[in-house]
Design an enzyme around this catalytic site. Structure first.
Site, PDB file in Angstrom:
ATOM      1  N   ASP A   1       9.052   6.284   7.587  1.00  0.00           N
ATOM      2  CA  ASP A   1       8.473   5.587   8.722  1.00  0.00           C
ATOM      3  C   ASP A   1       7.263   6.411   9.110  1.00  0.00           C
ATOM      4  O   ASP A   1       7.290   7.638   9.072  1.00  0.00           O
ATOM      5  CB  ASP A   1       9.456   5.460   9.883  1.00  0.00           C
ATOM      6  CG  ASP A   1       8.977   4.400  10.869  1.00  0.00           C
ATOM      7  OD1 ASP A   1       8.776   3.248  10.449  1.00  0.00           O
ATOM      8  OD2 ASP A   1       8.767   4.728  12.051  1.00  0.00           O
ATOM      9  N   SER A   2       6.192   5.714   9.433  1.00  0.00           N
ATOM     10  CA  SER A   2       4.938   6.418   9.631  1.00  0.00           C
ATOM     11  C   SER A   2       4.096   5.675  10.633  1.00  0.00           C
ATOM     12  O   SER A   2       4.386   4.537  10.979  1.00  0.00           O
ATOM     13  CB  SER A   2       4.209   6.514   8.290  1.00  0.00           C
ATOM     14  OG  SER A   2       4.136   5.224   7.706  1.00  0.00           O
TER      15      SER A   2
ATOM     16  N   PHE B   1      -4.777   1.248   3.520  1.00  0.00           N
ATOM     17  CA  PHE B   1      -4.230   0.138   4.303  1.00  0.00           C
ATOM     18  C   PHE B   1      -4.155   0.577   5.761  1.00  0.00           C
ATOM     19  O   PHE B   1      -4.520   1.709   6.104  1.00  0.00           O
ATOM     20  CB  PHE B   1      -2.838  -0.260   3.775  1.00  0.00           C
ATOM     21  CG  PHE B   1      -1.787   0.807   3.958  1.00  0.00           C
ATOM     22  CD1 PHE B   1      -1.658   1.830   3.037  1.00  0.00           C
ATOM     23  CD2 PHE B   1      -0.944   0.796   5.058  1.00  0.00           C
ATOM     24  CE1 PHE B   1      -0.698   2.828   3.211  1.00  0.00           C
ATOM     25  CE2 PHE B   1       0.021   1.784   5.245  1.00  0.00           C
ATOM     26  CZ  PHE B   1       0.135   2.802   4.318  1.00  0.00           C
ATOM     27  N   GLY B   2      -3.668  -0.315   6.609  1.00  0.00           N
ATOM     28  CA  GLY B   2      -3.415   0.026   8.012  1.00  0.00           C
ATOM     29  C   GLY B   2      -4.650   0.567   8.725  1.00  0.00           C
ATOM     30  O   GLY B   2      -5.727  -0.035   8.690  1.00  0.00           O
TER      31      GLY B   2
ATOM     32  N   GLY C   1       0.839  -1.200   0.000  1.00  0.00           N
ATOM     33  CA  GLY C   1       0.000   0.000   0.000  1.00  0.00           C
ATOM     34  C   GLY C   1       0.872   1.247   0.000  1.00  0.00           C
ATOM     35  O   GLY C   1       0.658   2.200  -0.757  1.00  0.00           O
ATOM     36  N   LYS C   2       1.886   1.195   0.853  1.00  0.00           N
ATOM     37  CA  LYS C   2       2.787   2.331   0.992  1.00  0.00           C
ATOM     38  C   LYS C   2       3.581   2.562  -0.310  1.00  0.00           C
ATOM     39  O   LYS C   2       3.719   3.690  -0.779  1.00  0.00           O
ATOM     40  CB  LYS C   2       3.752   1.994   2.127  1.00  0.00           C
ATOM     41  CG  LYS C   2       4.347   3.176   2.792  1.00  0.00           C
ATOM     42  CD  LYS C   2       5.478   2.700   3.660  1.00  0.00           C
ATOM     43  CE  LYS C   2       5.162   2.827   5.110  1.00  0.00           C
ATOM     44  NZ  LYS C   2       6.380   2.669   5.932  1.00  0.00           N
TER      45      LYS C   2
HETATM   46  P1  IMP Z   1       6.084   1.315   8.909  1.00  0.00           P
HETATM   47  O1  IMP Z   1       6.011   0.477   7.678  1.00  0.00           O
HETATM   48  O2  IMP Z   1       7.059   0.855   9.924  1.00  0.00           O
HETATM   49  O3  IMP Z   1       6.223   2.783   8.586  1.00  0.00           O
HETATM   50  O4  IMP Z   1       4.692   1.100   9.641  1.00  0.00           O
HETATM   51  C1  IMP Z   1       3.678   1.954   9.389  1.00  0.00           C
HETATM   52  C2  IMP Z   1       2.416   1.431  10.054  1.00  0.00           C
HETATM   53  O5  IMP Z   1       1.671   2.585  10.476  1.00  0.00           O
HETATM   54  C3  IMP Z   1       1.531   0.701   9.059  1.00  0.00           C
HETATM   55  O6  IMP Z   1       1.683  -0.687   9.136  1.00  0.00           O
HETATM   56  C4  IMP Z   1       0.152   1.142   9.461  1.00  0.00           C
HETATM   57  O7  IMP Z   1      -0.306   0.343  10.506  1.00  0.00           O
HETATM   58  C5  IMP Z   1       0.371   2.555   9.991  1.00  0.00           C
HETATM   59  N1  IMP Z   1       0.244   3.547   8.901  1.00  0.00           N
HETATM   60  C6  IMP Z   1       1.237   4.308   8.355  1.00  0.00           C
HETATM   61  N2  IMP Z   1       0.766   5.070   7.353  1.00  0.00           N
HETATM   62  C7  IMP Z   1      -0.536   4.754   7.250  1.00  0.00           C
HETATM   63  C8  IMP Z   1      -1.547   5.209   6.362  1.00  0.00           C
HETATM   64  O8  IMP Z   1      -1.347   5.996   5.415  1.00  0.00           O
HETATM   65  N3  IMP Z   1      -2.759   4.691   6.575  1.00  0.00           N
HETATM   66  C9  IMP Z   1      -3.024   3.802   7.558  1.00  0.00           C
HETATM   67  N4  IMP Z   1      -2.112   3.332   8.384  1.00  0.00           N
HETATM   68  C10 IMP Z   1      -0.872   3.812   8.239  1.00  0.00           C
END
Ligand code: IMP
Length: 206
Positions: free
Chosen positions: A70-71, A153-154, A12-13
């Site tokens: 990172d988000s 996603f997420g 998704g990202k």
């Molecule tokens: P990362 O891949 O370590 O940055 O984990 C980011 C996690 O934060 C994701 O697995 C989601 O659970 C949540 N997240 C980050 N960005 C979003 C978004 O745009 N929508 C929904 N959840 C997000």
């Protein structure tokens, strides 16, 4: 053709970053296409630290410029949790559904006025040893009482954007990618990358 690696395995990202960056003649590779198959330990305390950890790990191995982010979601009533632990909120390897279920459980009985939350994204480009561009984006909203919408996603099905009165998952991807935390961070990163031309771009050639 210039090539940049996206340091993520989250489909998704990756799709969102591709759409937001829209760098024209740059080929954006995912980790597998770049030959990077290791797992990266994300043990930073902040979103920016983790974005740097990911980009550095991939750059060191692959030797191509790397973008990483990172988000996550920071929920006011939970003191900013899950924050950097958003992906593994319900435990290691948790699914989006499990994370969302835990968030709803923890906010049970919390009124709408106290369900404020933010999506936050730190984005970096690493294009040489010690050479970095960085940007951050944030969007404020609140946590819905139940999931709605199929897109994204997420935590998207739970995150209500006040200006639309809808969850992120109910918005078409093009709208999410115009207003999201990731849109802001990568929009700014893309702007910096174009500004840096020619100092950054010639290094992208291999
Ligand atoms: P990362 O891949 O370590 O940055 O984990 C980011 C996690 O934060 C994701 O697995 C989601 O659970 C949540 N997240 C980050 N960005 C979003 C978004 O745009 N929508 C929904 N959840 C997000």
């Amino acid at each position: 053709m210039k090539r940049i690696v996206i340091a993520s395995r989250n489909r998704g990202k990756i799709a969102e970053i591709r759409e937001i960056l829209s760098l024209g003649d740059v080929e954006l590779l995912d980790l597998d296409s770049a030959g990077f198959h290791e797992r990266i330990e994300e043990n930073g305390r902040t979103f920016m630290e983790n974005a740097v950890i990911k980009a550095r790990a991939v750059f060191t191995r692959v030797g191509l410029p790397v973008v990483a982010d990172d988000s996550g979601i920071a929920v006011e009533a939970l003191g900013g949790r899950p924050g950097v632990k958003s992906a593994r909120f319900a435990g290691p390897g948790a699914t989006d559904e499990e994370n969302n279920a835990l968030l709803l459980e923890l906010l049970k009985g919390v009124p709408e006025s106290a369900r404020g939350a933010s999506f936050i994204c730190s984005a970096v480009l690493c294009f040489g040893r010690g050479e970095w561009l960085r940007a951050e984006g944030r969007v404020d909203g609140f946590v819905a009482g139940a999931p709605a919408g199929e897109n994204g996603f997420g935590y998207d099905p739970l995150f209500i954007l006040p200006s639309f009165g809808k969850t992120m998952a109910e918005l078409p991807p093009a709208v999410k990618n115009a207003v999201s935390h990731r849109a802001k961070a990568f929009g700014e990163l893309g702007r910096l990358m174009r500004l840096e031309e020619p100092p950054v771009f010639p290094r992208f050639r291999r």
